[in-house]
Enzyme design. Structure first.
Site, PDB file in Angstrom:
ATOM      1  N   GLU A   7       0.869  -1.180   0.000  1.00  0.00           N
ATOM      2  CA  GLU A   7       0.000   0.000   0.000  1.00  0.00           C
ATOM      3  C   GLU A   7       0.902   1.225   0.000  1.00  0.00           C
ATOM      4  O   GLU A   7       1.773   1.344   0.854  1.00  0.00           O
ATOM      5  CB  GLU A   7      -0.865   0.041   1.264  1.00  0.00           C
ATOM      6  CG  GLU A   7      -1.712  -1.196   1.516  1.00  0.00           C
ATOM      7  CD  GLU A   7      -2.085  -1.309   2.989  1.00  0.00           C
ATOM      8  OE1 GLU A   7      -2.418  -0.279   3.607  1.00  0.00           O
ATOM      9  OE2 GLU A   7      -2.017  -2.423   3.525  1.00  0.00           O
ATOM     10  N   THR A  25      -2.079  -2.603  -3.815  1.00  0.00           N
ATOM     11  CA  THR A  25      -1.986  -3.569  -4.916  1.00  0.00           C
ATOM     12  C   THR A  25      -2.943  -4.736  -4.677  1.00  0.00           C
ATOM     13  O   THR A  25      -3.309  -5.020  -3.537  1.00  0.00           O
ATOM     14  CB  THR A  25      -0.565  -4.171  -5.036  1.00  0.00           C
ATOM     15  OG1 THR A  25      -0.295  -4.961  -3.871  1.00  0.00           O
ATOM     16  CG2 THR A  25       0.497  -3.115  -5.221  1.00  0.00           C
ATOM     17  N   ARG A  80      -7.141  -1.718  -4.771  1.00  0.00           N
ATOM     18  CA  ARG A  80      -8.008  -0.751  -4.096  1.00  0.00           C
ATOM     19  C   ARG A  80      -7.378   0.635  -4.216  1.00  0.00           C
ATOM     20  O   ARG A  80      -6.172   0.810  -4.024  1.00  0.00           O
ATOM     21  CB  ARG A  80      -8.135  -1.122  -2.612  1.00  0.00           C
ATOM     22  CG  ARG A  80      -9.059  -0.204  -1.827  1.00  0.00           C
ATOM     23  CD  ARG A  80      -9.095  -0.608  -0.354  1.00  0.00           C
ATOM     24  NE  ARG A  80      -9.893   0.325   0.431  1.00  0.00           N
ATOM     25  CZ  ARG A  80      -9.684   0.577   1.718  1.00  0.00           C
ATOM     26  NH1 ARG A  80      -8.703  -0.041   2.361  1.00  0.00           N
ATOM     27  NH2 ARG A  80     -10.445   1.432   2.376  1.00  0.00           N
ATOM     28  N   GLU A 102      -4.266   6.787  -1.854  1.00  0.00           N
ATOM     29  CA  GLU A 102      -3.565   5.549  -1.508  1.00  0.00           C
ATOM     30  C   GLU A 102      -3.948   4.458  -2.494  1.00  0.00           C
ATOM     31  O   GLU A 102      -5.108   4.317  -2.854  1.00  0.00           O
ATOM     32  CB  GLU A 102      -3.894   5.106  -0.081  1.00  0.00           C
ATOM     33  CG  GLU A 102      -3.217   3.793   0.293  1.00  0.00           C
ATOM     34  CD  GLU A 102      -3.136   3.539   1.791  1.00  0.00           C
ATOM     35  OE1 GLU A 102      -3.066   2.357   2.164  1.00  0.00           O
ATOM     36  OE2 GLU A 102      -3.148   4.498   2.580  1.00  0.00           O
ATOM     37  N   ASP A 152      -7.006   8.514   1.542  1.00  0.00           N
ATOM     38  CA  ASP A 152      -6.739   8.181   2.937  1.00  0.00           C
ATOM     39  C   ASP A 152      -6.815   9.444   3.791  1.00  0.00           C
ATOM     40  O   ASP A 152      -6.989  10.554   3.289  1.00  0.00           O
ATOM     41  CB  ASP A 152      -5.350   7.529   3.049  1.00  0.00           C
ATOM     42  CG  ASP A 152      -5.183   6.733   4.327  1.00  0.00           C
ATOM     43  OD1 ASP A 152      -6.206   6.404   4.948  1.00  0.00           O
ATOM     44  OD2 ASP A 152      -4.041   6.455   4.712  1.00  0.00           O
ATOM     45  N   TRP A 185     -12.006  -6.953   0.307  1.00  0.00           N
ATOM     46  CA  TRP A 185     -10.944  -7.939   0.077  1.00  0.00           C
ATOM     47  C   TRP A 185     -11.475  -9.374   0.086  1.00  0.00           C
ATOM     48  O   TRP A 185     -10.913 -10.253  -0.568  1.00  0.00           O
ATOM     49  CB  TRP A 185      -9.825  -7.787   1.119  1.00  0.00           C
ATOM     50  CG  TRP A 185      -9.065  -6.506   0.971  1.00  0.00           C
ATOM     51  CD1 TRP A 185      -9.100  -5.420   1.805  1.00  0.00           C
ATOM     52  CD2 TRP A 185      -8.168  -6.140  -0.091  1.00  0.00           C
ATOM     53  NE1 TRP A 185      -8.282  -4.416   1.326  1.00  0.00           N
ATOM     54  CE2 TRP A 185      -7.698  -4.830   0.170  1.00  0.00           C
ATOM     55  CE3 TRP A 185      -7.711  -6.799  -1.240  1.00  0.00           C
ATOM     56  CZ2 TRP A 185      -6.797  -4.173  -0.664  1.00  0.00           C
ATOM     57  CZ3 TRP A 185      -6.817  -6.132  -2.073  1.00  0.00           C
ATOM     58  CH2 TRP A 185      -6.369  -4.839  -1.786  1.00  0.00           C
ATOM     59  N   TYR A 217      -8.072   4.658  -2.958  1.00  0.00           N
ATOM     60  CA  TYR A 217      -8.928   5.476  -2.090  1.00  0.00           C
ATOM     61  C   TYR A 217      -8.188   6.695  -1.559  1.00  0.00           C
ATOM     62  O   TYR A 217      -6.969   6.795  -1.643  1.00  0.00           O
ATOM     63  CB  TYR A 217      -9.488   4.649  -0.931  1.00  0.00           C
ATOM     64  CG  TYR A 217      -8.481   4.006  -0.005  1.00  0.00           C
ATOM     65  CD1 TYR A 217      -8.297   4.473   1.289  1.00  0.00           C
ATOM     66  CD2 TYR A 217      -7.734   2.907  -0.417  1.00  0.00           C
ATOM     67  CE1 TYR A 217      -7.389   3.866   2.146  1.00  0.00           C
ATOM     68  CE2 TYR A 217      -6.833   2.289   0.431  1.00  0.00           C
ATOM     69  CZ  TYR A 217      -6.660   2.779   1.716  1.00  0.00           C
ATOM     70  OH  TYR A 217      -5.756   2.173   2.559  1.00  0.00           O
TER      71      TYR A 217
END
EC number: 6.3.1.19
Length: 453
Positions: free
Chosen positions: A9, A66, A53, A63, A57, A420, A55
């Site tokens: 991330e 992977t 993902r 952010e 943060d 997830w 988004y």
């Protein structure tokens, strides 16, 4: 664990200049960046067709997480694909600004600190077996992670009361604990919040938040690859010397401030050891472990070769041997060349600008990408694979199920919710599939869900 799930991330720094002057707040810039995402995803927190993902943060930091990968080279490729996705949002945001009469340049930095002293992270995720003793894992891992910056730091010009100095790591100044369940307040080396995103009885997710964000593909490979080998040794019960540090938080700063790797740090046993010595202990154990277990692969060989050569180069202060492969060295050489050419001190504001520009992800503007265009960066990925990684998930992990589900739902204009572990169609039946096994890339239940759209 010979096959492991990895994830990275990265939070990105964001700013906007208006003829060199800041004009928009980071909040406003972030809104422009994510406008396209929000228009199709109805949220600034979305999963993508490649299983990743994306988004916003805390603190307006975009952010990118992977998708789940089960080999390190693929992980690096998908991290770079994330950079390309964010670069696309950046170009789009600049176009919108210009259309609205705001002559601004938007910058996204893949680094870990801003000029105000705030820090944001690169979080590494490693799936580990649940049955092991977590405290033993952490005890063996912390001395490795504290000294690991020597082989994979991103480098930083640090402003101190005595002037500016060049350090090995960006994150080192911002770490305050060894092991903790918080990620922002106390900033530990290892985060213990137990969210495995998998079968909790079998696995836990090791969440390492001490590392720097890397621009270099080879540095990233070494960072994750060496950590994986150390984890394999711990899991196999390899006997390790007790290298527990007396004060890991003081040690991490001392290591960062010493480019030679020779400065001694105190161990809990009362002995002293240098960062090079600590790293060599892990490296030599890893070489022996790989030989004894017969687990050599192309990637493992590459990781061990670069690990050993980096330690040799730092110890001999012959940094030319690694100046296309290790971020902190590449940036240091860049800064030193510039300083020599213009006869300036490390405290000159233009040096700080170079430090920042190295991490600019815009390929026509960032200094790392200038080096890449000149053929001065070693690579392990190719551009076609990175381009594919923007829309195609890894084919051997759960990410494939998520990516295929999202693609089909979007093509069929179906309303859906994913995270997830869950895939859910928001129809009358509210059909949901729980995918607890991150190693599983084929699932009849998911195929049925997709076929029924």
């Amino acid at each position: 664990m010979d096959r492991r799930i990895f994830g990275l991330e990265n939070e990105y720094g964001v700013t906007c200049t208006f003829r060199g002057q800041r004009r928009l707040s980071p909040d406003e810039v972030a809104r422009y960046l994510f406008r396209r995402v929000v228009s199709w995803g109805r949220s600034s927190n979305v999963f993508l067709r490649n299983g990743a993902r994306l988004y916003l943060d805390v603190g307006s930091h975009p952010e990118y997480a992977t998708p789940e990968c089960d080999n390190v080279t693929e992980l690096v490729t998908h991290d770079k694909a994330g950079e390309r996705i964010l670069e696309g949002l950046l170009v789009d945001a600049e176009r919108r600004l210009h259309e609205e009469g705001i002559a601004g340049d938007v910058y996204l930095f893949k680094n870990n600190t801003d000029s105000a002293g705030n820090s944001y992270g690169c979080h590494e995720n490693y799936l580990v077996a649940r049955h092991g003793e977590f405290s033993r894992l952490a005890d063996i891992l912390i001395p490795f992670l504290v000294t690991r910056q020597l082989i994979c730091g991103a480098g930083k010009v640090l402003q101190t009361p005595r002037g500016a100095v060049y350090c090995v790591s960006q994150r080192a100044e911002h770490i305050w604990e060894g092991v903790s369940s918080a990620t922002t307040r106390s900033r530990p080396i290892i985060n213990t919040r137990d969210e495995p995103h998998a079968d909790a009885e079998r696995y836990r997710r090791l969440h390492v938040i001490v590392g720097d964000s890397n621009m270099s593909e080879t540095t990233m490979l070494l960072k994750v690859g060496a950590t994986d080998l150390v984890l394999r040794m711990i899991e196999a019960g390899t006997v390790m010397r007790d290298l527990t540090l007396e004060n890991p938080i003081r040690a991490i700063r001392e290591v960062s401030h010493d480019l030679t790797g020779q400065r001694k740090v105190r161990l809990a046993s009362g002995r002293e050891a240098s960062a090079i010595e600590v790293q060599r202990e892990y490296y030599e154990k890893a070489v022996d472990f790989v030989e004894r277990r017969g687990i050599r692969t192309g990637t493992v060989d590459q990781v061990l070769e670069l690990w050993g050569r980096t330690l040799d180069a730092v110890e001999a202060q012959d940094l030319d041997r690694i100046d296309t492969e290790i971020d902190w060295v590449m940036k240091y050489k860049l800064i030193e060349r510039y300083r020599a050419k213009h006869n300036m001190t490390m405290s000159n504001p233009r040096v700080a600008q170079i430090d920042l520009a190295y991490h600019d992800i815009h390929r026509r503007r960032g200094l790392f990408y200038l080096l890449e265009r000149k053929g001065q960066t070693a690579r392990i990925c190719n551009d076609l694979k990175i381009f594919e990684g923007k829309s195609v998930p890894p084919q051997t992990t759960r990410a494939r199920l998520r990516g295929d589900f999202i693609r089909r739902a979007q093509e069929q204009r179906r309303d859906f919710t994913v995270d997830w572990v869950h895939l859910k169609l928001n129809d009358q039946a509210q059909r949901t599939v729980l995918c607890k096994d991150p190693f599983r890339s084929v699932d009849e239940r998911v195929e049925k869900l997709i076929a029924g759209m």
